[in-house]
Design an enzyme around this catalytic site. Structure first.
Site: not given
Ligand code: AMP
Ligand code: MG
Length: 491
Positions: A94, A97, A129, A180, A256-257, A266
């Site tokens: 989900g 952030r 965070d 975005r 998810d990406n 992403d």
């Molecule tokens: P990503 O690597 O950006 O595709 O993120 C993978 C998952 O981790 C997604 O569900 C993001 O919303 C969550 N996520 C990444 N960084 C953070 C963060 N700093 N705080 C909360 N959730 C995060």
């Molecule tokens: Mg992602």
């Protein structure tokens, strides 16, 4: 006191159709206010093309919106629920952030998601965070806009605002929020989420929503869900072929990406390959090379299988029949990918029509490049410029032999050399966002507050096929280094 910006005349035309889906798909959430918003990047051309007023919005006061302190008119911000296979592990994710502000209806009637990334904690933040650091947000801005310049389907970047706050990673880093723009954020992982935790009705609601949003102009045939699967497969085959043809390595192709609409999304640990080598990996967390350059097509196919599984109950009540139909669709992926890739490679070599031997000719060149560590982009660049003598391989016997077979291949077609060169110029970028140039631009921005280096880079990357003199210096590969280039997930 904070000045309000004029909510009228800015061009916001937001709708919130995603919020009409069942509750399971999202949680309403306001962005977390930040201390001292400052607008550091703004994409005037993109703003204008989606009906936003750059004069009103590329304005220090508008930082309040792009950092999340003010909600634009018509927005009902939500965090979207989704799951995903991160590497091989399936998990609930989900928007941890990010927040969807709404869907901007453009002057042409297109519906585009406007999302803030780095805007604070949500119901899906788990231990995180909810924040983002400036460097990775600028990186996403830069690379996504470079992909757009290359003509590759991608989400885009409208703005980056700094928050005046630090985010704590291994060390304190300046915080930022990226805005975005995407055709939608419906992911393979969104389908996996509802397939695992939702009802059949909720799955159907998502599938029908996705159909209406992205596929309503294609022929639905006997079964719209099967038609949708086939179209998603086709778009991914085209997308991944386009990545391969410019040496783009996504780096974290988790389910998810991968978005259903077929855009690249992403930009965390992504990077462009310099030296041609299918085993190239930049991401620091991809120790086993799952997402290496040469694996991207196979991974896309794996992700599409996960997507197909979620659609089975909609494809047919008869589970066996549904599986047979989905398998038939999936086996097409490889053929579609190969066809796009081969067509692209022919064009990169100035070849207009198919000959059975083309695959061998292409394969030979790539093997010579791999063995001799040739720069991927510059090899095709010097061939396009008709200056093969500038290639680092020009001394090599095997390369000279290959050049001779290529020349005779070109002579076997009716088109002239000039026609070939024209074709090659449309397919071989003179420049890509070289890793050392990207780092240089991000360093200047983050460490010195100097955004000019990044803006110059964005400018030359906006027309990568222009072959201007200004671009020459950006074509230089990095100096050999003792340690390989490493990228990190965008946190
Ligand atoms: P990503 O690597 O950006 O595709 O993120 C993978 C998952 O981790 C997604 O569900 C993001 O919303 C969550 N996520 C990444 N960084 C953070 C963060 N700093 N705080 C909360 N959730 C995060
Ligand atoms: Mg992602």
């Amino acid at each position: 006191m904070k000045e309000n910006i004029n909510p009228f005349g800015t061009g916001w035309n937001l709708d919130n159709s995603y919020s009409k889906l069942p509750d399971i798909f999202y949680t309403e959430q306001k962005p977390t206010p930040v201390r001292r918003p400052e607008l550091v990047m703004f994409n005037n051309a993109l703003a204008e093309s989606i009906g936003l007023d750059p004069v009103q919005l590329n304005n220090p006061k508008a930082a309040e919106i792009f950092a999340g302190n003010q909600i634009p008119e018509g927005s009902v911000p939500i965090a979207q629920a989704y799951a995903g296979h991160q590497f091989e592990h399936f998990t609930m994710l989900g928007d941890g952030r990010a927040l969807l502000l709404g869907e901007q209806i453009t002057p042409e009637g297109k519906r585009l998601d406007i999302q803030l990334k780095g805007s604070g904690r949500t119901a899906y933040s788990r231990g995180g965070d909810g924040k983002a650091a400036l460097g990775p947000m600028l990186r996403e801005y830069l690379i996504s806009e470079a992909m757009y310049g290359l003509g590759i389907p991608t989400t885009r970047s409208l703005a980056v605002a700094t928050t005046g706050e630090s985010v704590i990673r291994e060390m304190p880093l300046p915080g930022a929020v990226l805005t975005r723009v995407a055709s939608s954020h419906i992911r393979v992982g969104t389908f996996q989420f509802v397939s695992k935790w939702g009802t059949d009705e909720e799955l159907k609601a998502l599938a029908d929503y996705t159909w209406e949003r992205h596929f309503s102009d294609i022929d639905e045939g006997e079964n719209r869900y099967l038609a949708m699967l086939k179209e998603v497969i086709r778009r991914q085959a085209e997308l991944i072929a386009a990545w391969q043809l410019v040496g783009f390595i996504h780096g974290v192709m988790n389910t998810d990406n991968m978005v259903i609409c077929g855009e690249t999304i992403d930009y965390g640990p992504c990077a462009f390959m310099d030296v041609y080598d299918p085993s190239t990996v930049f991401s620091s967390i991809d120790a086993r090379g799952r997402y290496a350059y040469g694996n991207q097509s196979g991974i896309a196919e794996w992700n599409l299988s996960r997507f197909a599984e979620t659609l089975l109950p909609l494809i047919s009540d008869d589970h066996h029949q549904a599986k047979v139909l989905a398998m038939e669709a999936l086996v097409e992926y490889h053929r579609l990918f190969e066809r796009c890739w081969l067509a692209g490679m022919r064009a990169k070599l100035g070849i207009f029509h198919e000959e059975l031997q083309d695959e061998k000719l292409i394969g030979e060149l790539l093997e010579i490049m791999r063995k001799n560590q040739a720069d991927f982009t510059n090899m095709f660049r010097v061939l396009t410029l008709d200056r093969p003598e500038e290639s680092e391989l020009y001394e090599k016997e095997e390369f000279l032999r290959w050049l001779t077979s290529w020349q005779s291949r070109l002579e076997r077609q009716d088109e002239t050399k000039e026609d070939s060169i024209k074709l090659m110029r449309e397919y071989n970028p003179a420049i890509i966002p070289r890793n050392h140039r990207v780092e240089e631009a991000l360093d200047a921005a983050v460490k010195q507050g100097d955004y000019e280096v990044m803006k110059r880079l964005l400018h030359v990357l906006s027309k990568p096929f222009a072959y201007t003199a200004e671009q020459d210096e950006y074509a230089t590969p990095p100096k050999p280094s003792s340690s390989p280039y490493r990228t990190f997930c965008g946190t």
